[in-house]
Design an enzyme around this catalytic site. Sequence first.
Site, PDB file in Angstrom:
ATOM      1  N   HIS A  97       0.843  -1.198   0.000  1.00 30.64           N
ATOM      2  CA  HIS A  97       0.000   0.000   0.000  1.00 30.64           C
ATOM      3  C   HIS A  97       0.872   1.239   0.000  1.00 30.64           C
ATOM      4  CE1 HIS A  97       0.838  -0.989   4.227  1.00 30.64           C
ATOM      5  NE2 HIS A  97       0.800   0.313   4.455  1.00 30.64           N
ATOM      6  N   HIS A  99       0.912   5.307   1.176  1.00 36.03           N
ATOM      7  CA  HIS A  99       0.272   6.344   1.992  1.00 36.03           C
ATOM      8  C   HIS A  99       0.257   7.667   1.226  1.00 36.03           C
ATOM      9  CE1 HIS A  99       0.586   4.346   6.064  1.00 36.03           C
ATOM     10  NE2 HIS A  99       1.485   3.639   5.409  1.00 36.03           N
TER      11      HIS A  99
HETATM   12  P1  5GP Z   1       2.032   0.668   7.398  1.00 38.29           P
HETATM   13  O1  5GP Z   1       2.541   1.019   8.767  1.00 38.29           O
HETATM   14  O2  5GP Z   1       1.934  -0.840   7.208  1.00 38.29           O
HETATM   15  O3  5GP Z   1       2.762   1.350   6.280  1.00 38.29           O
HETATM   16  O4  5GP Z   1       0.573   1.261   7.341  1.00 38.29           O
HETATM   17  C1  5GP Z   1      -0.554   0.566   7.715  1.00 38.29           C
HETATM   18  C2  5GP Z   1      -1.623   1.584   7.934  1.00 38.29           C
HETATM   19  O5  5GP Z   1      -2.867   0.917   7.955  1.00 38.29           O
HETATM   20  C3  5GP Z   1      -1.501   2.335   9.272  1.00 38.29           C
HETATM   21  O6  5GP Z   1      -1.332   3.710   9.030  1.00 38.29           O
HETATM   22  C4  5GP Z   1      -2.822   2.031   9.982  1.00 38.29           C
HETATM   23  O7  5GP Z   1      -3.373   3.139  10.634  1.00 38.29           O
HETATM   24  C5  5GP Z   1      -3.717   1.549   8.843  1.00 38.29           C
HETATM   25  N1  5GP Z   1      -4.700   0.568   9.252  1.00 38.29           N
HETATM   26  C6  5GP Z   1      -4.497  -0.538  10.013  1.00 38.29           C
HETATM   27  N2  5GP Z   1      -5.638  -1.231  10.155  1.00 38.29           N
HETATM   28  C7  5GP Z   1      -6.581  -0.557   9.464  1.00 38.29           C
HETATM   29  C8  5GP Z   1      -7.979  -0.784   9.219  1.00 38.29           C
HETATM   30  O8  5GP Z   1      -8.586  -1.748   9.692  1.00 38.29           O
HETATM   31  N3  5GP Z   1      -8.623   0.138   8.458  1.00 38.29           N
HETATM   32  C9  5GP Z   1      -7.986   1.214   7.916  1.00 38.29           C
HETATM   33  N4  5GP Z   1      -8.716   2.046   7.169  1.00 38.29           N
HETATM   34  N5  5GP Z   1      -6.676   1.459   8.118  1.00 38.29           N
HETATM   35  C10 5GP Z   1      -5.988   0.584   8.868  1.00 38.29           C
END
Ligand code: 5GP
Length: 131
Positions: A97, A99
């Site tokens: 993903h 951001h």
């Molecule tokens: P990462 O740290 O893996 O780059 O980002 C994962 C992101 O997913 C985090 O910013 C977190 O807030 C978001 N996230 C985790 N669980 C959920 C969820 O159930 N729904 C949504 N919309 N975002 C999520």
Amino acid sequence: MCIFCEIIAGNIPGKKIYEDEEFLAILDISQTTKGHTLVMPKKHYENFLEMPADEFGRLMETVQKTAAKVVENMHANGCNILINTNEIAGQTVMHAHVHIIPRYDEYDTVGFMFKPNELDLDAIQKQINQD
Ligand code: 5GP
Ligand code: ZN
């Protein structure tokens, strides 16, 4: 199924910002800044390095389109585009993903720090460019 696959499948709700056959953009639940959005492929890959290059290219086209819409409609002054890859880089959801973090002013809650290091650039260049 991972949490993003559950959202893509409609088993867990997500606040949809964009969707087509291949990609989904939803609001990040954490809202680091107002409008913080995640863009992801519907197909599960652990991280962007696992994606076929053409699909990653289309993902980034979707990121560009979505970021433009978020920045314009949220009246942001810019945005950060961020991909965390693997746990060491802060990846917590192991589904590729991107951001989109809209930026408003210097007092918002995002900070990246690039600390200079005195390292041997020639040696690093040689190591990266080895076959
Ligand atoms: P990462 O740290 O893996 O780059 O980002 C994962 C992101 O997913 C985090 O910013 C977190 O807030 C978001 N996230 C985790 N669980 C959920 C969820 O159930 N729904 C949504 N919309 N975002 C999520
Ligand atoms: Zn997944």
